[in-house]
Design a protein around this motif. Sequence first.
Motif, mmCIF file in Angstrom:
data_model
loop_
_atom_site.group_PDB
_atom_site.id
_atom_site.type_symbol
_atom_site.label_atom_id
_atom_site.label_comp_id
_atom_site.label_asym_id
_atom_site.label_seq_id
_atom_site.Cartn_x
_atom_site.Cartn_y
_atom_site.Cartn_z
ATOM 1 N N VAL A 123 0.844 -1.206 0.000
ATOM 2 C CA VAL A 123 0.000 0.000 0.000
ATOM 3 C C VAL A 123 0.874 1.249 0.000
ATOM 4 O O VAL A 123 0.668 2.175 -0.782
ATOM 5 N N ARG A 124 1.870 1.279 0.882
ATOM 6 C CA ARG A 124 2.746 2.450 0.948
ATOM 7 C C ARG A 124 3.506 2.656 -0.361
ATOM 8 O O ARG A 124 3.587 3.778 -0.873
ATOM 9 N N GLU A 125 4.062 1.583 -0.896
ATOM 10 C CA GLU A 125 4.822 1.708 -2.143
ATOM 11 C C GLU A 125 3.936 2.147 -3.304
ATOM 12 O O GLU A 125 4.359 2.938 -4.154
ATOM 13 N N PHE A 126 2.696 1.679 -3.333
ATOM 14 C CA PHE A 126 1.778 2.098 -4.395
ATOM 15 C C PHE A 126 1.485 3.591 -4.294
ATOM 16 O O PHE A 126 1.525 4.314 -5.297
ATOM 17 N N TYR A 127 1.178 4.053 -3.077
ATOM 18 C CA TYR A 127 0.877 5.481 -2.904
ATOM 19 C C TYR A 127 2.099 6.347 -3.214
ATOM 20 O O TYR A 127 1.970 7.422 -3.813
ATOM 21 N N GLU A 128 3.279 5.907 -2.811
ATOM 22 C CA GLU A 128 4.484 6.675 -3.116
ATOM 23 C C GLU A 128 4.714 6.763 -4.623
ATOM 24 O O GLU A 128 5.058 7.826 -5.146
ATOM 25 N N ALA A 129 4.516 5.649 -5.326
ATOM 26 C CA ALA A 129 4.698 5.656 -6.780
ATOM 27 C C ALA A 129 3.668 6.552 -7.454
ATOM 28 O O ALA A 129 3.988 7.291 -8.399
ATOM 29 N N ALA A 130 2.422 6.506 -6.980
ATOM 30 C CA ALA A 130 1.377 7.350 -7.560
ATOM 31 C C ALA A 130 1.674 8.827 -7.317
ATOM 32 O O ALA A 130 1.504 9.676 -8.207
ATOM 33 N N ALA A 131 2.125 9.157 -6.101
ATOM 34 C CA ALA A 131 2.449 10.547 -5.784
ATOM 35 C C ALA A 131 3.622 11.040 -6.628
ATOM 36 O O ALA A 131 3.604 12.173 -7.139
ATOM 37 N N ARG A 132 4.640 10.207 -6.798
ATOM 38 C CA ARG A 132 5.798 10.614 -7.605
ATOM 39 C C ARG A 132 5.413 10.763 -9.073
ATOM 40 O O ARG A 132 5.965 11.617 -9.780
ATOM 41 N N ALA A 133 4.480 9.956 -9.545
ATOM 42 C CA ALA A 133 4.013 10.114 -10.922
ATOM 43 C C ALA A 133 3.323 11.461 -11.105
ATOM 44 O O ALA A 133 3.530 12.151 -12.121
ATOM 45 N N GLY A 136 6.009 14.188 -10.972
ATOM 46 C CA GLY A 136 6.785 14.182 -12.213
ATOM 47 C C GLY A 136 6.025 14.792 -13.375
ATOM 48 O O GLY A 136 6.647 15.350 -14.294
ATOM 49 N N ARG A 137 4.713 14.699 -13.344
ATOM 50 C CA ARG A 137 3.903 15.299 -14.403
ATOM 51 C C ARG A 137 3.765 16.810 -14.230
ATOM 52 O O ARG A 137 3.723 17.552 -15.207
ATOM 53 N N TRP A 138 3.708 17.269 -12.983
ATOM 54 C CA TRP A 138 3.494 18.692 -12.714
ATOM 55 C C TRP A 138 4.786 19.505 -12.692
ATOM 56 O O TRP A 138 4.805 20.657 -13.127
ATOM 57 N N LEU A 139 5.854 18.926 -12.160
ATOM 58 C CA LEU A 139 7.063 19.687 -11.861
ATOM 59 C C LEU A 139 7.641 20.433 -13.059
ATOM 60 O O LEU A 139 8.001 21.620 -12.919
ATOM 61 N N GLU A 186 -1.324 19.559 -6.076
ATOM 62 C CA GLU A 186 -0.479 20.377 -6.949
ATOM 63 C C GLU A 186 -0.214 21.743 -6.315
ATOM 64 O O GLU A 186 0.896 22.283 -6.414
ATOM 65 N N TYR A 187 -1.221 22.287 -5.631
ATOM 66 C CA TYR A 187 -1.022 23.570 -4.946
ATOM 67 C C TYR A 187 0.076 23.469 -3.887
ATOM 68 O O TYR A 187 0.910 24.372 -3.752
ATOM 69 N N VAL A 188 0.099 22.381 -3.129
ATOM 70 C CA VAL A 188 1.141 22.228 -2.100
ATOM 71 C C VAL A 188 2.513 22.186 -2.750
ATOM 72 O O VAL A 188 3.475 22.788 -2.250
ATOM 73 N N LEU A 189 2.619 21.482 -3.864
ATOM 74 C CA LEU A 189 3.888 21.458 -4.586
ATOM 75 C C LEU A 189 4.295 22.865 -5.011
ATOM 76 O O LEU A 189 5.451 23.283 -4.815
ATOM 77 N N VAL A 190 3.352 23.627 -5.569
ATOM 78 C CA VAL A 190 3.632 25.002 -5.986
ATOM 79 C C VAL A 190 4.059 25.843 -4.790
ATOM 80 O O VAL A 190 5.017 26.627 -4.868
ATOM 81 N N LEU A 211 0.607 33.716 -9.002
ATOM 82 C CA LEU A 211 0.941 33.681 -10.427
ATOM 83 C C LEU A 211 0.829 32.267 -10.990
ATOM 84 O O LEU A 211 0.436 32.075 -12.147
ATOM 85 N N ARG A 212 1.182 31.289 -10.174
ATOM 86 C CA ARG A 212 1.209 29.903 -10.618
ATOM 87 C C ARG A 212 -0.051 29.127 -10.260
ATOM 88 O O ARG A 212 -0.362 28.108 -10.898
ATOM 89 N N CYS A 213 -0.757 29.593 -9.233
ATOM 90 C CA CYS A 213 -1.939 28.881 -8.738
ATOM 91 C C CYS A 213 -2.970 29.917 -8.283
ATOM 92 O O CYS A 213 -3.096 30.185 -7.083
ATOM 93 N N PRO A 214 -3.736 30.487 -9.220
ATOM 94 C CA PRO A 214 -4.682 31.563 -8.869
ATOM 95 C C PRO A 214 -5.740 31.153 -7.852
ATOM 96 O O PRO A 214 -6.274 32.008 -7.141
ATOM 97 N N HIS A 215 -6.053 29.864 -7.780
ATOM 98 C CA HIS A 215 -7.114 29.409 -6.880
ATOM 99 C C HIS A 215 -6.559 28.810 -5.594
ATOM 100 O O HIS A 215 -7.177 27.943 -4.981
ATOM 101 N N TRP A 216 -5.414 29.296 -5.142
ATOM 102 C CA TRP A 216 -4.776 28.710 -3.970
ATOM 103 C C TRP A 216 -5.631 28.829 -2.708
ATOM 104 O O TRP A 216 -5.585 27.952 -1.837
ATOM 105 N N ARG A 217 -6.445 29.869 -2.603
ATOM 106 C CA ARG A 217 -7.294 30.026 -1.416
ATOM 107 C C ARG A 217 -8.320 28.909 -1.321
ATOM 108 O O ARG A 217 -8.621 28.413 -0.232
#
Length: 243
Positions: A123-133, A136-139, A186-190, A211-217
């Motif tokens: 379970v942990r490895e699956f969630y870590e892989a999903a989060a890294r995916a 990697g798509r957003w960064l 994605e907002y937390v990453l930003v 500038l990067r995340c107008p809907h951060w609120r």
Amino acid sequence: MQVPLEDGGDIEILRVRDPRARRIRLSVGDRGARLTLPPRASLAAGERFVLEHRAWLVEQLGRHAAPHIEPLVPGQEAYLPLRGALLPLRWRPARFTRLVQEDAGLVMEHPASAGHAAFSRAVREFYEAAARADIGRWLPRYLPGLPAAPSRIRLRQMSSQWGSLAPGGAMSLDLSLVLGDPEAFEYVLVHELCHLIHANHSPAFWHEVELRCPHWRRHRDYFRAEGARLKGTLRALLSVSGA
């Protein structure tokens, strides 16, 4: 300290004295309630403060309570959260234990000898892989205009924060982010990437975030409403599956 409740029960509170504290403070997190006392505050004053805020304390502890999640048992129906949805879990015999996503659901592959510890790791490895995916798509979208890229991105369970950035550029993100709304993740990453520009929460920092995340609120409000549930769900999932 033990605080009596009107229904006859009680609440256990960790009482600490902090030489840096300027006032009495009551807080609630994933590890329970905490009363912080300044150096000169008396124990009696702390107890009075808690009793005055007892209703608030009960409400907050209810919000932070971990949801009840049944242990994962081979062959039994179950659902696991991922990216804001609950996905059905199926079981399939295999040589090794791993959790994979197929079609609109999840499959736990496992040998007959697999137990709770193996399911926990899967379970942990699956969630870590999903989060890294997701990361990697957003960064790549946000790297232009930054003074540098994060030196490292670590995923872990965090008790109160959603992310942090060390002075050397190493970033930590809460693993439970992958359970909830992807836009909020994605907002937390930003947010943490913008700390590479401003290592504070000044107006200039929030300008970079907007500038990067107008809907951060909106995403901040999401965490205020759902954050305790997300953290509690991950903690409960890893606990019942053997962590």
